[in-house]
Scaffold this active site. Structure first.
Site, PDB file in Angstrom:
ATOM      1  N   HIS A 262       4.749   0.680   5.183  1.00  0.00           N
ATOM      2  CA  HIS A 262       3.769   1.711   5.854  1.00  0.00           C
ATOM      3  C   HIS A 262       3.003   0.722   7.119  1.00  0.00           C
ATOM      4  O   HIS A 262       2.477   1.390   7.887  1.00  0.00           O
ATOM      5  CB  HIS A 262       2.587   2.228   4.981  1.00  0.00           C
ATOM      6  CG  HIS A 262       1.784   1.074   4.187  1.00  0.00           C
ATOM      7  ND1 HIS A 262       2.239   0.320   3.004  1.00  0.00           N
ATOM      8  CD2 HIS A 262       0.652   0.396   4.422  1.00  0.00           C
ATOM      9  CE1 HIS A 262       1.284  -0.487   2.451  1.00  0.00           C
ATOM     10  NE2 HIS A 262       0.519  -0.512   3.393  1.00  0.00           N
TER      11      HIS A 262
ATOM     12  N   ASP B 285       8.961   0.826   0.019  1.00  0.00           N
ATOM     13  CA  ASP B 285       7.865   0.780   0.871  1.00  0.00           C
ATOM     14  C   ASP B 285       7.961  -0.843   1.751  1.00  0.00           C
ATOM     15  O   ASP B 285       7.483  -1.794   1.189  1.00  0.00           O
ATOM     16  CB  ASP B 285       6.263   0.657   0.393  1.00  0.00           C
ATOM     17  CG  ASP B 285       5.203   0.544   1.481  1.00  0.00           C
ATOM     18  OD1 ASP B 285       5.421   0.428   2.616  1.00  0.00           O
ATOM     19  OD2 ASP B 285       4.030   0.584   0.905  1.00  0.00           O
TER      20      ASP B 285
ATOM     21  N   GLY C  20      -5.732  -4.615   3.836  1.00  0.00           N
ATOM     22  CA  GLY C  20      -5.348  -5.701   4.705  1.00  0.00           C
ATOM     23  C   GLY C  20      -4.450  -6.732   3.954  1.00  0.00           C
ATOM     24  O   GLY C  20      -3.680  -7.499   4.508  1.00  0.00           O
TER      25      GLY C  20
ATOM     26  N   SER D 103      -1.728  -5.643   2.454  1.00  0.00           N
ATOM     27  CA  SER D 103      -0.468  -4.808   2.530  1.00  0.00           C
ATOM     28  C   SER D 103       0.634  -5.798   2.912  1.00  0.00           C
ATOM     29  O   SER D 103       0.347  -6.409   3.990  1.00  0.00           O
ATOM     30  CB  SER D 103      -0.785  -3.590   3.347  1.00  0.00           C
ATOM     31  OG  SER D 103      -1.132  -2.471   2.375  1.00  0.00           O
TER      32      SER D 103
ATOM     33  N   SER E 192       2.183  -3.051  -1.798  1.00  0.00           N
ATOM     34  CA  SER E 192       2.457  -1.617  -1.211  1.00  0.00           C
ATOM     35  C   SER E 192       0.842  -1.127  -1.145  1.00  0.00           C
ATOM     36  O   SER E 192       0.269  -0.799  -0.099  1.00  0.00           O
ATOM     37  CB  SER E 192       3.281  -0.898  -2.229  1.00  0.00           C
ATOM     38  OG  SER E 192       3.081   0.573  -1.648  1.00  0.00           O
TER      39      SER E 192
END
Length: 473
Positions: free
Chosen positions: A199, A229, A308, A310, A326
């Site tokens: 993402h 992801d 942040g 991720s 994720s």
């Protein structure tokens, strides 16, 4: 049968019978988490259709293997599993039955804010609903779970809201979003690259290692939502050195291989917002229904994370790369569930291999000063420095006011001990001490979350350094 016996001898901590009696099973062996994961993978092949999942009993330091459709201890493959050092137990639900239950949930209860994962400890699906699942949505989910049968699934409510942990507008790196680098890899064509969340990869095509800095990498592949992801980002400079390690403060954890997640094992997460956190794997093959869409094949844990974080790395104490952050619910104050993309799946899908290169940087003394990138005044990383007290002289940008800048005295962001290649804090960045070499490392808020053998069991030596990063290392 001879092949099974030979394979068992190759398993870690295999205990061959001294008298050759194959009907006498050895007691479960004490195993490290990484050995348990390896043993589980091998036993899955040995047991075939009888295998119904496994988990690590952290208290006993033993691997527990579930089996179905066996005729007792005289079953040869079960005997072999016990001889290899696993604790074997018979369970009711087969993997096929759990998969069918997952398909029913997918067909009837794909509701934003819900998730389900296989929990081998209970031999059931762990179904979770966040705080947005109320009224008719909750009734629909509960009804679907009940239709599966009494012993097929459990359901619980989460106080938070499921979301991807990307942060918009504050200190970052691509298209107004801040994420965290997961692991450096080598792309299929031999070029240096890194893995991060999908993402993040669909949010921006190019990524910088400092706020308003020049791009350092371009997205090559990205998957989100859907079957994972993850994203592969290739460094724009083909000469980029990309060490296979994670900075966790004053120390670095060398990443030696990719490993499969095992329920019950302790894992550590590094991210650009909250630094280092640890917890346990709770479930596998998780399906998460984010507002943006459904993502499958994830790892469920109780490790905290925040926007942040991720893309940040999930790894074990002994250096196995496990996952990429994720999303989930909650934060590092109240806790919650966090889901991770398995690294093994991402590597296979992108054609990348783990690890590359040597030490980053060159020159004189970059990093987070003599205090080694620890407390609030140190610990910036590749992805983002803290806005107030970030550390480190970066190759791309130093602190705007009092931070060690990217100029000559800061060694142009390259240190003998490490690589201060990243962004410094805006106000009071730590200096570029020659002793540090931690410019991109994540520090704890106090003394830096330690690594090494304790692998960053962090609250004592630094509580989830708010400005800490995993980033390029």
């Amino acid at each position: 049968m001879a092949a099974l016996g030979a394979a068992a001898l190759l398993l870690p901590n295999a205990n061959a019978s001294q008298d050759g009696d194959n009907t006498v099973a050895a007691a479960p062996k004490t195993l490290k988490a990484s050995d348990a994961s390896d043993l589980a993978s091998q036993l899955e092949k040995l047991l075939g259709d009888a295998f119904a999942g496994s988990y690590y009993d952290d208290g006993q330091k033993q691997l527990v293997v579930n089996v179905v459709n066996v005729s007792g201890d005289d079953n040869n493959v079960v005997v072999q599993a016990k001889k290899a050092g696993a604790q074997v137990r018979q369970v009711e639900n087969s993997p096929a039955e759990l998969k069918a239950a997952s398909q029913t949930l997918k067909a009837k209860a794909t509701i934003p804010g819900t998730s389900w994962a296989v929990d081998p400890k209970t031999n059931k699906l762990l179904v979770t609903a966040d705080s947005t699942v109320t009224g008719g949505k909750w009734d629909r989910l509960e009804s679907t779970v009940n239709s599966l049968g009494a012993n097929m699934a459990t359901i619980k409510k989460s106080a938070g809201t499921f979301k991807t942990f990307v942060s918009g507008g504050d200190a970052i790196f691509g298209g107004g979003a801040r994420c965290s680098l997961g692991f450096n890899v080598t792309a299929g064509d031999g070029s240096p690259a890194f893995l991060t969340a999908g993402h993040c990869g669909v949010a921006a095509e190019q990524w910088s290692d400092s706020e308003n800095g020049e791009p350092i990498g371009t997205v090559d592949q990205a998957v989100f939502p859907g079957d994972g992801d993850f994203a592969l980002v290739k460094y724009d400079d083909a000469a980029t050195q990309a060490p296979s390690e994670v900075n966790v403060g004053q120390q670095k954890v060398a990443i030696t291989e990719a490993g499969e997640a095992t329920v019950g094992t302790e894992v550590f997460r590094m991210g650009s917002t909250t630094g280092l956190s640890n917890g346990q794997v709770l479930g596998l093959d998780a399906t998460v229904n984010y507002p943006e869409g459904t993502v499958t094949g994830l790892i469920q844990t109780d490790v905290c994370a925040e926007p942040g974080d991720s893309g940040g790395s999930l790894f074990t104490q002994d250096g196995q790369a496990i996952g990429l952050t994720s999303g989930g619910s909650g934060d590092c104050t109240v806790g919650g569930e966090t889901f991770f993309q398995p690294v093994t799946t991402a590597l296979e899908a992108t054609g990348a291999t783990l690890g590359a290169g040597g030490a980053a940087g060159g020159g004189a003394g970059a990093g987070a000063g003599e205090e080694a990138g620890a407390g609030q005044d140190a610990g910036a990383g590749q992805e983002a420095g803290g806005q107030d007290n970030g550390a480190g002289a970066g190759q791309e940008a130093g602190g705007q006011d009092n931070g060690a800048g990217a100029g000559e005295e800061a060694g142009q962001g390259a240190g003998e001990q490490g690589a201060g290649q990243e962004a410094g804090g805006q106000d009071n960045g730590a200096g570029a001490g020659q002793e540090a070499g931690a410019g991109q490392e994540a520090g704890g808020q106090d003394n830096g979350a330690g690594a090494g053998e304790e692998a960053g069991q962090g609250a004592e030596n630094g509580k989830n350094g708010g400005d800490g990063q995993n980033d390029k290392h």
